[in-house]
Design a protein around this motif. Structure first.
Motif, PDB file in Angstrom:
ATOM      1  N   SER A 152      37.425  -8.047  -2.268  1.00 16.53           N
ATOM      2  CA  SER A 152      36.408  -8.824  -2.972  1.00 16.53           C
ATOM      3  C   SER A 152      35.185  -7.946  -3.240  1.00 16.53           C
ATOM      4  O   SER A 152      35.050  -6.849  -2.687  1.00 16.53           O
ATOM      5  N   TRP A 153      34.303  -8.452  -4.085  1.00 15.12           N
ATOM      6  CA  TRP A 153      33.075  -7.711  -4.360  1.00 15.12           C
ATOM      7  C   TRP A 153      32.253  -7.538  -3.075  1.00 15.12           C
ATOM      8  O   TRP A 153      31.644  -6.491  -2.851  1.00 15.12           O
ATOM      9  N   THR A 154      32.271  -8.548  -2.216  1.00 15.87           N
ATOM     10  CA  THR A 154      31.549  -8.437  -0.940  1.00 15.87           C
ATOM     11  C   THR A 154      32.119  -7.307  -0.088  1.00 15.87           C
ATOM     12  O   THR A 154      31.368  -6.541   0.532  1.00 15.87           O
ATOM     13  N   ASP A 155      33.445  -7.183  -0.047  1.00 18.83           N
ATOM     14  CA  ASP A 155      34.069  -6.083   0.698  1.00 18.83           C
ATOM     15  C   ASP A 155      33.604  -4.740   0.157  1.00 18.83           C
ATOM     16  O   ASP A 155      33.350  -3.804   0.924  1.00 18.83           O
ATOM     17  N   VAL A 156      33.481  -4.649  -1.165  1.00 17.41           N
ATOM     18  CA  VAL A 156      33.118  -3.381  -1.803  1.00 17.41           C
ATOM     19  C   VAL A 156      31.688  -2.981  -1.463  1.00 17.41           C
ATOM     20  O   VAL A 156      31.436  -1.868  -0.973  1.00 17.41           O
ATOM     21  N   TRP A 157      30.731  -3.875  -1.720  1.00 18.31           N
ATOM     22  CA  TRP A 157      29.346  -3.447  -1.533  1.00 18.31           C
ATOM     23  C   TRP A 157      28.959  -3.327  -0.059  1.00 18.31           C
ATOM     24  O   TRP A 157      28.206  -2.425   0.322  1.00 18.31           O
ATOM     25  N   GLN A 158      29.502  -4.211   0.775  1.00 19.34           N
ATOM     26  CA  GLN A 158      29.210  -4.059   2.200  1.00 19.34           C
ATOM     27  C   GLN A 158      29.900  -2.832   2.771  1.00 19.34           C
ATOM     28  O   GLN A 158      29.332  -2.107   3.586  1.00 19.34           O
ATOM     29  N   GLY A 159      31.141  -2.586   2.337  1.00 24.05           N
ATOM     30  CA  GLY A 159      31.855  -1.396   2.783  1.00 24.05           C
ATOM     31  C   GLY A 159      31.171  -0.123   2.353  1.00 24.05           C
ATOM     32  O   GLY A 159      31.126   0.865   3.099  1.00 24.05           O
ATOM     33  N   PHE A 160      30.608  -0.127   1.141  1.00 23.38           N
ATOM     34  CA  PHE A 160      29.912   1.057   0.638  1.00 23.38           C
ATOM     35  C   PHE A 160      28.801   1.488   1.586  1.00 23.38           C
ATOM     36  O   PHE A 160      28.671   2.668   1.925  1.00 23.38           O
ATOM     37  N   PHE A 161      27.997   0.533   2.043  1.00 26.72           N
ATOM     38  CA  PHE A 161      26.887   0.871   2.942  1.00 26.72           C
ATOM     39  C   PHE A 161      27.356   1.049   4.388  1.00 26.72           C
ATOM     40  O   PHE A 161      26.846   1.917   5.112  1.00 26.72           O
ATOM     41  N   SER A 162      28.339   0.254   4.806  1.00 24.04           N
ATOM     42  CA  SER A 162      28.850   0.382   6.179  1.00 24.04           C
ATOM     43  C   SER A 162      29.521   1.729   6.410  1.00 24.04           C
ATOM     44  O   SER A 162      29.624   2.188   7.555  1.00 24.04           O
ATOM     45  N   ASN A 163      29.986   2.378   5.353  1.00 22.43           N
ATOM     46  CA  ASN A 163      30.592   3.706   5.491  1.00 22.43           C
ATOM     47  C   ASN A 163      29.614   4.713   6.085  1.00 22.43           C
ATOM     48  O   ASN A 163      30.028   5.680   6.727  1.00 22.43           O
TER      49      ASN A 163
ATOM     50  N   ALA B 288      44.961  -0.693   1.656  1.00 19.73           N
ATOM     51  CA  ALA B 288      44.448  -0.909   3.008  1.00 19.73           C
ATOM     52  C   ALA B 288      43.896  -2.326   3.137  1.00 19.73           C
ATOM     53  O   ALA B 288      43.488  -2.925   2.142  1.00 19.73           O
ATOM     54  N   PRO B 289      43.880  -2.885   4.354  1.00 19.15           N
ATOM     55  CA  PRO B 289      43.324  -4.227   4.544  1.00 19.15           C
ATOM     56  C   PRO B 289      41.883  -4.304   4.043  1.00 19.15           C
ATOM     57  O   PRO B 289      41.048  -3.462   4.392  1.00 19.15           O
ATOM     58  N   ALA B 290      41.607  -5.300   3.232  1.00 18.86           N
ATOM     59  CA  ALA B 290      40.284  -5.444   2.637  1.00 18.86           C
ATOM     60  C   ALA B 290      39.195  -5.576   3.706  1.00 18.86           C
ATOM     61  O   ALA B 290      38.085  -5.062   3.548  1.00 18.86           O
ATOM     62  N   ALA B 291      39.516  -6.261   4.816  1.00 11.67           N
ATOM     63  CA  ALA B 291      38.522  -6.462   5.876  1.00 11.67           C
ATOM     64  C   ALA B 291      38.054  -5.134   6.464  1.00 11.67           C
ATOM     65  O   ALA B 291      36.867  -4.950   6.741  1.00 11.67           O
ATOM     66  N   LEU B 292      38.979  -4.196   6.647  1.00 13.77           N
ATOM     67  CA  LEU B 292      38.612  -2.895   7.205  1.00 13.77           C
ATOM     68  C   LEU B 292      37.824  -2.061   6.212  1.00 13.77           C
ATOM     69  O   LEU B 292      36.957  -1.276   6.591  1.00 13.77           O
ATOM     70  N   ILE B 293      38.128  -2.212   4.924  1.00 10.47           N
ATOM     71  CA  ILE B 293      37.340  -1.525   3.899  1.00 10.47           C
ATOM     72  C   ILE B 293      35.905  -2.046   3.944  1.00 10.47           C
ATOM     73  O   ILE B 293      34.948  -1.274   3.877  1.00 10.47           O
ATOM     74  N   GLY B 294      35.761  -3.352   4.075  1.00  7.65           N
ATOM     75  CA  GLY B 294      34.436  -3.955   4.123  1.00  7.65           C
ATOM     76  C   GLY B 294      33.643  -3.578   5.355  1.00  7.65           C
ATOM     77  O   GLY B 294      32.414  -3.562   5.332  1.00  7.65           O
ATOM     78  N   GLU B 295      34.331  -3.253   6.435  1.00 11.31           N
ATOM     79  CA  GLU B 295      33.658  -2.854   7.681  1.00 11.31           C
ATOM     80  C   GLU B 295      33.333  -1.362   7.727  1.00 11.31           C
ATOM     81  O   GLU B 295      32.699  -0.899   8.669  1.00 11.31           O
TER      82      GLU B 295
END
Length: 329
Positions: free
Chosen positions: A181-192, A239-246
């Motif tokens: 989802s878009w939330t996974d993308v933008w949160q994952g971007f910064f969580s990286n 990959a699992p979307a949840a892990l990308i978001g984290e």
């Protein structure tokens, strides 16, 4: 050189030179925080340290303990002055201190373990530096990975160290859905960015990214590149979307991109492509090593970054189009 002290008579330094040396040591402890991301900038280091305290007082405190203890260890053992003041003997201690509280919990014994981890990280940094330099390689975060691997694996065997798996280290069942989802993308971007320091909070990563841009626009752009490549590679492989978001699949890619794009390679088109490929390879390796370490109850840490970077850096002498920044000196 081992010291900047001026010798007088019996060999004791003047108060002024001693104060100057200890000031450099204090600055080295701060720079060690930024050196986790290969940056010696004091402003960058200060912003990242602030971000760690924003993540929680325990994370901030144990990062500070690791920085101070590792720097003092290097100082007391008379490591070369520049290595101490630039934080090159400190950054693994910072990560080691955080790892202890994340995986052992906040107990009196954990403070002792954090001190031991920081001291040992400093010694292993010197060891790996000696062993790897003849091969044109660097220690990177290898000392932290080795020390944390040994300490976390061994902790359950000692009643005075192990108090059960802390809540911060419990990994809930991960949804397997690859639909990002878009939330996974933008949160994952910064969580990286924040996951490099065991923090999955996106706004902590945002603060850290701001610190990286303070170190230089090129630093910030290659950090962004690594985060984007990590997300795209993980998404492309399903990959699992949840892990990308984290940020689980991107933080090693960020380190790899910073290493090749800012520290190791010259600014050429071929080197840029090599950096992208290295970040993508690191992301794929993250999955493999996660499965491997899970089998014997350990954790991935920054092993994917270290292994991929060592392997691809060792290949550079055989690749005529890939040129090292060190070749310019």
């Amino acid at each position: 050189m081992a010291s900047q002290s001026i010798e007088h008579g019996a060999g004791s330094p003047t108060p002024q030179s001693s104060a100057h040396t200890w000031k450099g040591t204090a600055l080295g402890a701060l720079r060690g925080v930024g050196q986790v991301d290969f940056q010696a900038s004091l402003w960058c280091s200060l912003v990242i340290l602030v971000a760690l305290w924003v993540a929680g007082w325990e994370i901030g405190l144990f990062a500070t303990i690791g920085a101070v203890v590792a720097t003092l260890t290097a100082r007391l053992l008379a490591v070369a002055h520049d290595s101490v003041t630039q934080g090159l003997m400190t950054y693994c201690g910072v990560l080691g201190g955080i790892a202890m509280v994340v995986y052992l919990g906040n107990h009196p014994s954990t403070y002792v373990m954090a001190v031991c981890a920081a001291v040992t990280c400093t010694l292993v940094t010197a060891t790996l530096g000696t062993l790897l330099t003849p091969f044109g390689l660097r220690a990177f975060t290898g000392p932290f990975c080795l020390v944390s691997l040994v300490m976390v694996l061994g902790a359950p065997s000692f009643d005075r160290v192990w108090h059960g798996t802390p809540e911060s280290a419990v990994t809930p069942a991960t949804p397997k859905s690859p639909y990002v989802s878009w939330t996974d993308v933008w949160q994952g971007f910064f969580s990286n960015f924040s996951q490099i320091f065991f923090v999955e909070t996106w706004y902590v990563g945002l603060i850290m990214l701001a610190g990286l841009f303070l170190a230089g626009w090129r630093v910030g752009l290659f950090a962004v590149l690594g985060s984007v490549v990590g997300i795209l590679t993980a998404w492309a492989l399903g990959a699992p979307a949840a892990l990308i978001g984290e940020g689980i699949y991107g933080y090693n890619a960020v380190l790899t991109s910073l290493a090749f794009g800012v520290v190791l390679l010259r600014a050429t088109a071929w080197n840029f492509v090599y950096t992208v490929l290295a970040a993508a390879a690191t992301t794929a390796l993250t999955a493999s090593l996660s499965v491997l370490f899970e089998k014997f109850g350990s954790h991935t840490f920054t092993w994917p970054f270290n292994i991929a970077t060592w392997a691809l850096l060792a290949a550079v002498p055989f690749l005529s189009r890939i040129t090292l920044l060190a070749d310019d000196s």
